[in-house]
Scaffold this active site. Sequence first.
Site, PDB file in Angstrom:
ATOM      1  N   GLU A  92       0.827  -1.197   0.000  1.00 18.76           N
ATOM      2  CA  GLU A  92       0.000   0.000   0.000  1.00 18.76           C
ATOM      3  C   GLU A  92       0.859   1.243   0.000  1.00 18.76           C
ATOM      4  OE1 GLU A  92      -3.684  -1.993   2.436  1.00 18.76           O
ATOM      5  OE2 GLU A  92      -2.745  -0.187   3.204  1.00 18.76           O
ATOM      6  N   CYS A 105       3.168   8.408   1.408  1.00 17.26           N
ATOM      7  CA  CYS A 105       3.744   7.474   2.362  1.00 17.26           C
ATOM      8  C   CYS A 105       4.141   6.207   1.596  1.00 17.26           C
ATOM      9  CB  CYS A 105       2.676   7.190   3.422  1.00 17.26           C
ATOM     10  SG  CYS A 105       3.242   6.131   4.726  1.00 17.26           S
ATOM     11  N   CYS A 112       6.577  -6.699   7.798  1.00 21.11           N
ATOM     12  CA  CYS A 112       7.677  -6.174   8.624  1.00 21.11           C
ATOM     13  C   CYS A 112       8.067  -7.241   9.647  1.00 21.11           C
ATOM     14  CB  CYS A 112       7.244  -4.902   9.351  1.00 21.11           C
ATOM     15  SG  CYS A 112       8.578  -4.153  10.318  1.00 21.11           S
ATOM     16  N   CYS A 116       6.449  -4.853  16.397  1.00 23.89           N
ATOM     17  CA  CYS A 116       5.915  -3.949  17.422  1.00 23.89           C
ATOM     18  C   CYS A 116       4.472  -4.368  17.706  1.00 23.89           C
ATOM     19  CB  CYS A 116       5.960  -2.501  16.932  1.00 23.89           C
ATOM     20  SG  CYS A 116       7.613  -1.997  16.445  1.00 23.89           S
ATOM     21  N   CYS A 119       1.289  -2.472  16.170  1.00 22.66           N
ATOM     22  CA  CYS A 119       1.301  -2.190  14.736  1.00 22.66           C
ATOM     23  C   CYS A 119       0.648  -3.307  13.928  1.00 22.66           C
ATOM     24  CB  CYS A 119       2.740  -1.970  14.274  1.00 22.66           C
ATOM     25  SG  CYS A 119       2.883  -1.745  12.492  1.00 22.66           S
ATOM     26  N   GLY A 159       6.690  -1.779   6.586  1.00 24.66           N
ATOM     27  CA  GLY A 159       8.085  -2.189   6.626  1.00 24.66           C
ATOM     28  C   GLY A 159       9.006  -1.316   7.441  1.00 24.66           C
ATOM     29  N   GLU A 160      10.171  -1.887   7.788  1.00 27.82           N
ATOM     30  CA  GLU A 160      11.231  -1.170   8.494  1.00 27.82           C
ATOM     31  C   GLU A 160      12.314  -0.843   7.444  1.00 27.82           C
ATOM     32  OE1 GLU A 160      12.265   0.324  11.411  1.00 27.82           O
ATOM     33  OE2 GLU A 160      13.989   0.630  10.114  1.00 27.82           O
ATOM     34  N   SER A 191      11.694   6.792   8.331  1.00 27.12           N
ATOM     35  CA  SER A 191      11.312   6.521   9.714  1.00 27.12           C
ATOM     36  C   SER A 191      11.768   5.123  10.123  1.00 27.12           C
ATOM     37  CB  SER A 191       9.786   6.629   9.849  1.00 27.12           C
ATOM     38  OG  SER A 191       9.384   6.223  11.139  1.00 27.12           O
ATOM     39  N   SER A 214      11.042   6.254  15.754  1.00 27.36           N
ATOM     40  CA  SER A 214       9.851   5.877  16.514  1.00 27.36           C
ATOM     41  C   SER A 214      10.286   5.505  17.934  1.00 27.36           C
ATOM     42  CB  SER A 214       9.158   4.684  15.845  1.00 27.36           C
ATOM     43  OG  SER A 214       8.789   5.039  14.538  1.00 27.36           O
ATOM     44  N   LEU A 215      10.202   6.483  18.821  1.00 26.60           N
ATOM     45  CA  LEU A 215      10.658   6.254  20.197  1.00 26.60           C
ATOM     46  C   LEU A 215       9.561   5.520  20.984  1.00 26.60           C
ATOM     47  CD1 LEU A 215      12.840   6.685  22.334  1.00 26.60           C
ATOM     48  CD2 LEU A 215      11.908   8.969  22.741  1.00 26.60           C
ATOM     49  N   ASN A 291      -3.996   4.342  16.579  1.00 29.06           N
ATOM     50  CA  ASN A 291      -5.111   3.995  15.690  1.00 29.06           C
ATOM     51  C   ASN A 291      -5.487   2.542  15.946  1.00 29.06           C
ATOM     52  OD1 ASN A 291      -5.389   6.378  14.041  1.00 29.06           O
ATOM     53  ND2 ASN A 291      -3.375   5.853  13.243  1.00 29.06           N
ATOM     54  N   CYS A 334      -1.615   6.004   9.865  1.00 30.76           N
ATOM     55  CA  CYS A 334      -0.321   5.480  10.233  1.00 30.76           C
ATOM     56  C   CYS A 334      -0.374   4.098  10.880  1.00 30.76           C
ATOM     57  CB  CYS A 334       0.220   6.453  11.241  1.00 30.76           C
ATOM     58  SG  CYS A 334       1.915   6.536  11.184  1.00 30.76           S
TER      59      CYS A 334
END
Length: 350
Positions: A92, A105, A112, A116, A119, A159-160, A191, A214-215, A291, A334
């Site tokens: 996407e 984006c 990924c 996390c 996510c 993805g990372e 990111s 992304s902390l 979200n 996001c």
Amino acid sequence: MRKTTLNGLTYDQLVELCHLAGAKPVHADHLMASIFRRYNPDIDAITELPNVLRNYLAEHTCIFEPDCTASQQAADGTQKLLLKMPDGKEVETVLIQASGRLTQCISSQVGCAVGCTFCLTATAGLTRNLTAAEMAAEVFAGQRISGRKVRNLVLMGMGEPLHNYNEVAHFVRIVTDPKGMAFSPNRVTLSTSGLVPAMYRMIEDELPCNLAVSLNATTDEVRNRIMPINRKYPIAMLMQTVRDYIAARGNKRVLIEYVMLAGINDSPDDATRLCELLDGLDCTVNLLPFNPFDGTEFERPGDDIVSAFRAVLVKADKVVVVRESRGREISAACGQLKTETVATRHHRSA
Ligand code: SAH
Ligand code: SF4
């Protein structure tokens, strides 16, 4: 014979290709202008090319343009596109309108591997990396389908990016090439969940883009729980890397992303600890109220909690943006990027 994908090549590689074809290097400029600047995949339309190059290109190269298999538009203008890659995998990309400007984006992987827990992309694991040509093709599709110039690119889709360092670095160089797409490096943001060694590689390679980290938590205990990568690269190590990045890259403003999860990381104490972690750091904080998605254990904090958290940061002179969740009703917000096909597969195997 496998054909070279033209839209995955840098200018220098196009010069090399002209050389191999026995044509003058200046034709690399014509190819760049047509493919990358005008987004025109029709090589025949480039009248300047000599036949020897034309024939070589027809035989050895192709241009990849993904099919758009689905598209959804939200009331706020956010558009989600599902793009089909050559092996049938779908990713996407999201077009976001903000104050008249278009931000796209970009996905860097199918799925990924970081895992996390908040996510949606994480739930199906990693299928594969995307190539630079596929990521460039996401931009082509974004421009073509929106019919407008995309102003900013954010590698914040599926993805990372730093788990796919080589292809992502190649992509960043392609999109920022002044002879081609010519995105300003300030308008391209990568990111990461905090892969420390790859962040040092970004410094070493002087990768022409901005960094977003992304902390998402202020203690190792919480971050370990929500981002397993923290066990490898804990907060102190990550923040030192961010400081080294800023020192090495000059006064480059880093983006600190912080997903707000109700009752987990959204207390006034968290806000105070966040200020301490960011003390003296040239950064902008993006607060991302969670979200929710089906099956998640987390909840989105109330607006009052988000406001109170933000107020603590503002009082400490931090630059803070609460990111509105654009396109929420189409799951394009996001972290909500996941194809229907992947979702179905996941449900089946669950
Ligand atoms: N893998 C990269 C980039 C993609 S995720 C990274 O993690 O940085 C982009 C951003 O979305 C990250 O800051 C991530 O923390 C955030 N995010 C993921 N899931 C989310 C969710 N459900 N709600 C809000 N933000 C989310
Ligand atoms: Fe991967 Fe980023 Fe999602 Fe974590 S937040 S699982 S790193 S896409």
